[in-house]
Structures are given as structure tokens and as C-alpha cells.
Design a protein around this motif. Structure first.
Motif, PDB file in Angstrom:
ATOM      1  N   VAL A  48      35.374   2.226  13.139  1.00 43.74           N
ATOM      2  CA  VAL A  48      35.009   0.851  13.472  1.00 43.74           C
ATOM      3  C   VAL A  48      35.669   0.436  14.783  1.00 43.74           C
ATOM      4  N   TYR A  49      34.867   0.006  15.730  1.00 41.88           N
ATOM      5  CA  TYR A  49      35.437  -0.549  16.952  1.00 41.88           C
ATOM      6  C   TYR A  49      34.668  -1.806  17.330  1.00 41.88           C
ATOM      7  N   ASN A  50      35.324  -2.935  17.188  1.00 35.18           N
ATOM      8  CA  ASN A  50      34.712  -4.230  17.514  1.00 35.18           C
ATOM      9  C   ASN A  50      33.352  -4.428  16.852  1.00 35.18           C
ATOM     10  N   GLU A  51      33.338  -4.327  15.547  1.00 32.25           N
ATOM     11  CA  GLU A  51      32.062  -4.424  14.827  1.00 32.25           C
ATOM     12  C   GLU A  51      31.964  -5.701  13.997  1.00 32.25           C
ATOM     13  N   GLU A  52      32.696  -6.764  14.342  1.00 29.10           N
ATOM     14  CA  GLU A  52      32.728  -7.954  13.487  1.00 29.10           C
ATOM     15  C   GLU A  52      31.338  -8.526  13.201  1.00 29.10           C
ATOM     16  N   GLU A  53      30.430  -8.390  14.160  1.00 25.64           N
ATOM     17  CA  GLU A  53      29.093  -8.966  13.957  1.00 25.64           C
ATOM     18  C   GLU A  53      28.328  -8.271  12.837  1.00 25.64           C
ATOM     19  N   GLY A  54      28.495  -6.962  12.752  1.00 26.66           N
ATOM     20  CA  GLY A  54      27.697  -6.208  11.787  1.00 26.66           C
ATOM     21  C   GLY A  54      28.427  -5.876  10.504  1.00 26.66           C
ATOM     22  N   LEU A  55      29.773  -5.946  10.533  1.00 22.29           N
ATOM     23  CA  LEU A  55      30.559  -5.487   9.378  1.00 22.29           C
ATOM     24  C   LEU A  55      30.195  -6.159   8.052  1.00 22.29           C
ATOM     25  N   PRO A  56      30.036  -7.500   8.027  1.00 18.85           N
ATOM     26  CA  PRO A  56      29.721  -8.114   6.731  1.00 18.85           C
ATOM     27  C   PRO A  56      28.487  -7.498   6.085  1.00 18.85           C
ATOM     28  N   GLN A  57      27.466  -7.214   6.904  1.00 20.44           N
ATOM     29  CA  GLN A  57      26.266  -6.611   6.328  1.00 20.44           C
ATOM     30  C   GLN A  57      26.513  -5.165   5.903  1.00 20.44           C
ATOM     31  N   THR A  58      27.282  -4.440   6.692  1.00 16.88           N
ATOM     32  CA  THR A  58      27.611  -3.058   6.324  1.00 16.88           C
ATOM     33  C   THR A  58      28.335  -3.042   4.989  1.00 16.88           C
ATOM     34  N   ILE A  59      29.313  -3.942   4.856  1.00 17.30           N
ATOM     35  CA  ILE A  59      30.111  -4.009   3.628  1.00 17.30           C
ATOM     36  C   ILE A  59      29.225  -4.351   2.435  1.00 17.30           C
ATOM     37  N   ALA A  60      28.357  -5.350   2.621  1.00 13.27           N
ATOM     38  CA  ALA A  60      27.467  -5.758   1.527  1.00 13.27           C
ATOM     39  C   ALA A  60      26.548  -4.614   1.125  1.00 13.27           C
ATOM     40  N   THR A  61      25.980  -3.944   2.115  1.00 16.24           N
ATOM     41  CA  THR A  61      25.072  -2.833   1.830  1.00 16.24           C
ATOM     42  C   THR A  61      25.783  -1.720   1.081  1.00 16.24           C
ATOM     43  N   LEU A  62      27.004  -1.404   1.513  1.00 18.23           N
ATOM     44  CA  LEU A  62      27.738  -0.303   0.879  1.00 18.23           C
ATOM     45  C   LEU A  62      28.172  -0.668  -0.540  1.00 18.23           C
ATOM     46  N   LYS A  63      28.585  -1.927  -0.728  1.00 19.06           N
ATOM     47  CA  LYS A  63      28.978  -2.385  -2.072  1.00 19.06           C
ATOM     48  C   LYS A  63      27.823  -2.181  -3.035  1.00 19.06           C
ATOM     49  N   GLU A  64      26.671  -2.664  -2.605  1.00 15.30           N
ATOM     50  CA  GLU A  64      25.448  -2.556  -3.389  1.00 15.30           C
ATOM     51  C   GLU A  64      25.112  -1.083  -3.651  1.00 15.30           C
ATOM     52  N   PHE A  65      25.259  -0.278  -2.619  1.00 17.13           N
ATOM     53  CA  PHE A  65      24.908   1.139  -2.723  1.00 17.13           C
ATOM     54  C   PHE A  65      25.782   1.860  -3.744  1.00 17.13           C
ATOM     55  N   GLU A  69      41.069  -6.455  -0.566  1.00 12.63           N
ATOM     56  CA  GLU A  69      41.766  -7.188  -1.625  1.00 12.63           C
ATOM     57  C   GLU A  69      40.915  -7.345  -2.878  1.00 12.63           C
ATOM     58  N   GLN A  70      39.598  -7.427  -2.676  1.00 13.20           N
ATOM     59  CA  GLN A  70      38.712  -7.644  -3.827  1.00 13.20           C
ATOM     60  C   GLN A  70      38.181  -6.353  -4.430  1.00 13.20           C
ATOM     61  N   ASN A  71      38.075  -5.329  -3.620  1.00 12.47           N
ATOM     62  CA  ASN A  71      37.352  -4.138  -4.074  1.00 12.47           C
ATOM     63  C   ASN A  71      38.170  -2.875  -3.819  1.00 12.47           C
ATOM     64  N   GLN A  72      38.480  -2.173  -4.913  1.00 11.85           N
ATOM     65  CA  GLN A  72      39.341  -0.990  -4.833  1.00 11.85           C
ATOM     66  C   GLN A  72      38.759   0.161  -4.034  1.00 11.85           C
ATOM     67  N   ALA A  73      37.436   0.199  -3.964  1.00 14.44           N
ATOM     68  CA  ALA A  73      36.800   1.327  -3.276  1.00 14.44           C
ATOM     69  C   ALA A  73      37.053   1.275  -1.768  1.00 14.44           C
ATOM     70  N   PHE A  74      37.332   0.089  -1.251  1.00 16.93           N
ATOM     71  CA  PHE A  74      37.487  -0.075   0.198  1.00 16.93           C
ATOM     72  C   PHE A  74      38.912   0.209   0.649  1.00 16.93           C
ATOM     73  N   LYS A  75      39.040   0.950   1.733  1.00 13.37           N
ATOM     74  CA  LYS A  75      40.350   1.295   2.285  1.00 13.37           C
ATOM     75  C   LYS A  75      40.283   1.204   3.800  1.00 13.37           C
ATOM     76  N   MET A  76      41.446   1.088   4.428  1.00 15.15           N
ATOM     77  CA  MET A  76      41.411   1.010   5.886  1.00 15.15           C
ATOM     78  C   MET A  76      42.603   1.724   6.506  1.00 15.15           C
ATOM     79  N   ILE A  77      42.328   2.411   7.598  1.00 12.43           N
ATOM     80  CA  ILE A  77      43.389   2.952   8.443  1.00 12.43           C
ATOM     81  C   ILE A  77      43.277   2.178   9.751  1.00 12.43           C
ATOM     82  N   GLN A  78      44.366   1.574  10.174  1.00 10.53           N
ATOM     83  CA  GLN A  78      44.294   0.763  11.382  1.00 10.53           C
ATOM     84  C   GLN A  78      45.050   1.447  12.511  1.00 10.53           C
ATOM     85  N   PHE A  79      44.378   1.743  13.595  1.00  7.77           N
ATOM     86  CA  PHE A  79      45.031   2.352  14.751  1.00  7.77           C
ATOM     87  C   PHE A  79      45.777   1.289  15.561  1.00  7.77           C
ATOM     88  N   SER A  80      46.780   1.751  16.298  1.00  8.76           N
ATOM     89  CA  SER A  80      47.566   0.832  17.118  1.00  8.76           C
ATOM     90  C   SER A  80      46.823   0.388  18.374  1.00  8.76           C
TER      91      SER A  80
END
Ligand code: UDP
Ligand code: MG
Length: 326
Positions: free
Chosen positions: A17-34, A64-75
Motif C-alpha cells: 500500500v502506498y498512498n491508497e487512502e482513496e481506494g482502501l475503504p472499498q478494498t477493505i470492504a471487498t476483501l471482508k466480504e470475500f 482493531e475490529q477484524n482479526q484477519a487484518f494485519k499491517m506492517i508499516q515501513f518507516s
């Protein structure tokens, strides 16, 4: 793989993910559903590649809401290929899928990939049938690049595939041990070998935002691809030098026949000298390519399976790593 019951199967999905704030909510929703409708368990590993927008905050909230989601944050921004490399190192799944965070790679293709994986394929590529919404320039340059790479590289990288693919745990284990600087992941995956195949899909348009691959990053990727898998550029000089020397002598013959002048001598010397110099450069390049190969510390080979030994090592191993372990 059929002995593993489906619910126990864990699939990791790695999304850079690099600067994807515009699309992320939809990506997250789609993946949750999937993932809610899949027989396998899923972990979704987002690698935030130093985004300067709200991408990380958006991801924090869903984690925080969904255990399936994880993140690695680069510096900071390290680049797409490095983000993928990091993500697969954290992946715990029996198979790992890499896909874009902009939904250009549709998750609906994943079940088809899993099917192939269960049939025994260790790498399943997503092969793009169409590349909707991408400029003619991008399509043409990408195609030309893959063709060139195919010709000059030592390995067979399938044409028209990106980084959307499923890999078995074995392949991921080998990849994780390849500590290449400037990794070119799709080349490395081909290099690992095993049974590989592809499934076709229609590459969709970006759901939101713009491409995070400006021309400069594309050029860097292309250069990494060529320099990681071909040493031909280092040897071009040798060929040119050799050609120049041959031309010098052909010229000499013609000049001698037609009466030798000092200008003839000068031209002959020029071609000969340039040829010798380029040949010498090329020889240095050949040695350099050997040093380059060994500094990269790629395993010499990858073993798929051994038979008839008392201890069965079915894991991918290499001579070097065995030596390190012993
Ligand atoms: N990306 C990244 N780091 C970068 C550039 C891109 O992690 O420096 C991510 C981006 O967020 C997206 C994926 O890599 O999820 C592919 O990038 P993009 O969609 O911009 O490439 P394109 O599909 O246009 O080739
Ligand atoms: Mg994209």
C-alpha cells in the motif's frame, strides 16, 4: 494437499500500500466480504510502504475490529517490490497470494488459483487478458519490456503477468531466504522453479486514486529486472569490441589492395584500438558478473524432493544453506 481439511488451510494475502487512502475503504470492504464466503481461513497482510496520507490510520481502524487484518508499516517509502518481500516474510499461510491494494487484481480469481494449487502447482500466476484503463504507452512499453527480458535473461518469466500470484509455502520459504538488494520478485519466483501455471483474468481499472508507478519507478523496475537476471549488458562491450577488430582487419585487406596510405593506417588503428579496448572492458565485465552472482548469494539450486535417503528432506534446501546450518 487434499489431506488438509479446508478450514485448517490458511491463505495469506499480501497487499502493498502506498498512498491508497482513496481506494482502501472499498478494498477493505471487498476483501471482508470475500473472505467471509471462503472455505479457507485468511490473513490479510497490508504492507504500508511509507504512505504519506491516511492509509495507515484506515488500516489501524479495521485491524482493531477484524482479526484477519494485519499491517506492517515501513518507516519510509521503500518501493513496491520490497514491500512484497517484507509481506511474504511475515505470512504464515499454507499459500500466499500477492495482489495490488487498488483492486486491479480481483479477489474472485483467488479460488481458481487455490484450485490449481491443490492440484499440485506451487506457483499460480494471474495472467492478464486485458489491461483496462491503462494507457497505450504503458501497455506497449510493458509488452516490449517483457519480450526483451525473456530474450536476454537466464530464466523464463511469463509474459503479461504482474505480481498477482499465489505461491506455496515452499516457494515462499525459498524466496524469504533470497536476500537480494533491489529485488525483482516476479523474476525470483520464476527462478525458484517447481510446477508453475497461470490462470487468466481481466485486469480491472483502478477503483480510486492514480497509479503509484510513475515512469521513474517503472524504469527502476525494468532495470532491476534486467540486471538481476541477465549479465548480457556487461558483455555487450565484448561483442562490440570483437566486431570492431574484425572490421579493422577487413578494412586492412581492402586498404592493402587499393594502395596503402597513412589515412588507411590511421583508420585501421582506430578500429583495432577501439576493438581491443572494448574487448578488455567486456572481459572485466565478465568477471564482474561472476562477482555479482556470488555477492547476491542466491542458493546454487533448490531441491524439490529427495528419494531413498534415510532422512527425507522434502523441504526446499540448497547446498549453501545446508553448509550454513551444519
Ligand atoms: N505501491 C507500493 N509502493 C510504491 C508504489 C506502489 O507499495 O512505491 C503499491 C500500490 O499501493 C499498489 C501496488 O503497489 O497497491 C501497485 O502499484 P500501482 O497500482 O500504482 O501500479 P500499477 O497497477 O499502476 O502498475
Ligand atoms: Mg495498480
Amino acid at each position: 494437499m487434499s489431506d488438509i481439511s479446508q478450514k485448517e488451510t490458511l491463505i495469506s494475502v499480501v497487499l502493498p500500500v502506498y498512498n491508497e487512502e482513496e481506494g482502501l475503504p472499498q478494498t477493505i470492504a471487498t476483501l471482508k466480504e470475500f473472505i467471509a464466503h471462503q472455505p479457507e481461513s485468511y490473513e490479510l497482510i497490508f504492507v504500508d510502504d511509507g504512505s504519506k496520507d491516511n492509509s495507515a490510520e484506515i488500516l489501524h481502524q479495521v485491524i482493531e475490529q477484524n482479526q484477519a487484518f494485519k499491517m506492517i508499516q515501513f518507516s519510509r517509502n521503500f518501493g513496491h517490490q520490497i514491500a512484497i518481500s517484507a509481506g511474504i516474510r511475515y505470512a504464515k499461510g499454507d499459500a500466499v497470494v500477492v495482489m495490488d491494494a487498488d483492486l486491479q487484481d480481483p479477489p474472485e480469481v483467488i479460488p481458481a488459483m487455490i484450485k490449481k494449487w491443490r492440484e499440485g502447482y506451487e506457483v499460480v500466476y494471474g495472467e492478464r487478458l486485458s489491461r483496462e484503463g491503462e494507457s497505450e504507452f504503458k501497455k506497449a512499453t510493458a509488452h516490449a519490456f517483457y519480450q526483451i527480458l525473456k530474450r536476454i535473461s537466464s530464466i523464463d518469466i511469463p509474459v503479461d503477468t504482474g505480481d498477482f500470484r499465489l505461491m506455496s509455502k515452499r516457494v515462499v520459504n525459498v524466496l524469504s531466504r533470497m536476500n537480494e538488494s533491489d529485488p525483482y520478485v516476479r523474476g525470483m519466483v520464476s527462478w525458484v522453479g517447481f510446477k508453475q501455471c497461470s490462470v487468466e483474468y481481466e485486469r480491472a481499472q483502478r477503483t480510486a486514486g492514480t497509479s503509484k508507478y510513475p515512469l521513474s519507478k517503472m524504469l527502476k523496475l525494468a532495470t532491476d529486472g534486467i540486471t538481476s537476471f541477465s549479465t548480457i549488458p556487461l558483455k555487450i562491450s565484448s561483442w562490440l569490441g570483437g566486431t570492431s577488430i574484425v572490421i579493422a582487419f577487413i578494412y586492412l585487406v581492402f586498404a592493402l589492395v587499393g594502395g596503402f596510405t597513412s589515412l588507411n593506417f590511421l583508420t585501421f588503428s582506430l578500429f583495432l584500438l577501439a576493438g581491443v579496448m572494448m574487448l578488455t572492458f567486456g572481459m572485466a565485465g565478465t568477471y564482474l558478473s561472476r562477482i555479482f552472482d556470488s555477492t547476491r548469494e542466491r542458493p546454487l539450486y533448490v531441491v524439490a524432493q529427495t528419494d531413498g535417503f534415510q532422512v527425507h528432506k522434502t523441504d526446499a534446501i540448497s547446498l549453501k544453506q545446508q553448509a550454513h546450518q551444519g
